[in-house]
Design an enzyme around this catalytic site. Structure first.
Site, PDB file in Angstrom:
ATOM      1  N   GLY A  30       0.775  -1.239   0.000  1.00 53.69           N
ATOM      2  CA  GLY A  30       0.000   0.000   0.000  1.00 53.69           C
ATOM      3  C   GLY A  30       0.804   1.285   0.000  1.00 53.69           C
ATOM      4  N   THR A  31       2.040   1.249  -0.500  1.00 48.87           N
ATOM      5  CA  THR A  31       2.836   2.483  -0.528  1.00 48.87           C
ATOM      6  C   THR A  31       2.206   3.527  -1.443  1.00 48.87           C
ATOM      7  OG1 THR A  31       4.252   1.471  -2.215  1.00 48.87           O
ATOM      8  CG2 THR A  31       5.014   1.367   0.073  1.00 48.87           C
ATOM      9  N   LEU A 103      -4.367  -6.798  -7.756  1.00 48.27           N
ATOM     10  CA  LEU A 103      -3.983  -7.855  -8.689  1.00 48.27           C
ATOM     11  C   LEU A 103      -5.140  -8.712  -9.187  1.00 48.27           C
ATOM     12  CD1 LEU A 103      -0.736  -9.017  -6.848  1.00 48.27           C
ATOM     13  CD2 LEU A 103      -1.002  -7.248  -8.603  1.00 48.27           C
ATOM     14  N   HIS A 122       0.383   0.931 -14.207  1.00 52.77           N
ATOM     15  CA  HIS A 122       1.179  -0.238 -14.585  1.00 52.77           C
ATOM     16  C   HIS A 122       2.657   0.168 -14.609  1.00 52.77           C
ATOM     17  CE1 HIS A 122       1.868  -4.164 -16.354  1.00 52.77           C
ATOM     18  NE2 HIS A 122       2.709  -3.587 -17.207  1.00 52.77           N
ATOM     19  N   ASP A 163      -4.720  -4.557 -18.696  1.00 50.08           N
ATOM     20  CA  ASP A 163      -3.775  -3.556 -19.219  1.00 50.08           C
ATOM     21  C   ASP A 163      -4.080  -3.102 -20.648  1.00 50.08           C
ATOM     22  OD1 ASP A 163      -2.345  -3.752 -16.816  1.00 50.08           O
ATOM     23  OD2 ASP A 163      -1.147  -5.424 -17.582  1.00 50.08           O
ATOM     24  N   GLU A 192       5.958   6.614  -9.964  1.00 49.87           N
ATOM     25  CA  GLU A 192       4.619   6.334  -9.425  1.00 49.87           C
ATOM     26  C   GLU A 192       4.258   7.323  -8.333  1.00 49.87           C
ATOM     27  OE1 GLU A 192       4.564   1.453 -10.017  1.00 49.87           O
ATOM     28  OE2 GLU A 192       4.909   2.332  -8.046  1.00 49.87           O
TER      29      GLU A 192
END
Length: 206
Positions: A30-31, A103, A122, A163, A192
């Site tokens: 959960g970063t 996921l 992604h 994706d 990210e």
């Protein structure tokens, strides 16, 4: 290096912005989820209202608790049907869904209820190195093995296929000949953390 070439914003000047609630779906540490929550804490119009996970041991639940964001764990059968999840999202008045290290394929009932309102990040430059089973370190290992000279992130809408949803934003980083998968992962994580909250804010400020 980054590109907003596919960033369709359609924002009208002086538009009245309503408060918008986000749900974050995450399966692991959960970063990214924590980074998004913290980034939006000072935003008057957007907030993370709910964190959902498919794993009861996911550390993202602890992060959410520490940041005083409600969190829930759902059962596999509830996810497959999607109806219980949809009811929960409506209970929390969720306007937009963010996948952050999540996921599991999103069920059709949620796709239909939130058209163009579910996004994912992604850890590569799609359409390269995407598809079922391509996540996390597997992606970075594939990038290095293929001898790529660059990698990065792709933020995209979700559809019925892994994706393959329309790209919203990409940012790139170099892959040097001596880089290991861990080196590439570090560069990609940096992108990210920098861009995912910004893109979410831009999308929801329209």
């Amino acid at each position: 290096m980054h590109s907003f070439a596919h960033f369709s914003l359609f924002c009208a000047e002086n538009r009245l912005i309503m408060k918008k609630n986000i749900a974050i779906f995450a399966s692991g540490s959960g970063t990214n989820a924590e980074n998004i929550i913290r980034y939006l804490q000072e935003n008057d119009f957007i907030r993370v209202a709910l964190v959902l996970s498919n794993r009861s041991d996911a550390y993202v639940l602890e992060r959410a608790n520490r940041l005083k964001v409600p969190s829930k764990v759902f059962l596999k059968d509830d996810w497959i049907s999607g109806e219980q999840i949809l009811a929960l999202l409506r209970e929390y008045n969720i306007d937009f869904i963010v996948l952050a290290g999540f996921l599991v394929r999103v069920p059709d009932v949620l796709l239909h209820a939130y058209p163009d309102k579910i996004i994912n990040i992604h850890p590569a430059l799609l359409p390269k190195f995407g598809g079922k089973g391509m996540y996390g370190d597997r992606v970075h290992e594939a990038v290095v093995t293929a001898g790529e000279k660059e990698s990065g992130i792709t933020i995209h809408y979700i559809n019925e296929h892994y994706d393959e949803g329309n790209t919203i934003f990409q940012a790139k980083c170099p892959v040097l000949p001596e880089d290991s998968p861990a080196d590439v992962a570090k560069k990609v994580h940096s992108l990210e953390y920098e861009y995912y909250p910004q893109v979410i804010e831009k999308l929801l400020s329209c």
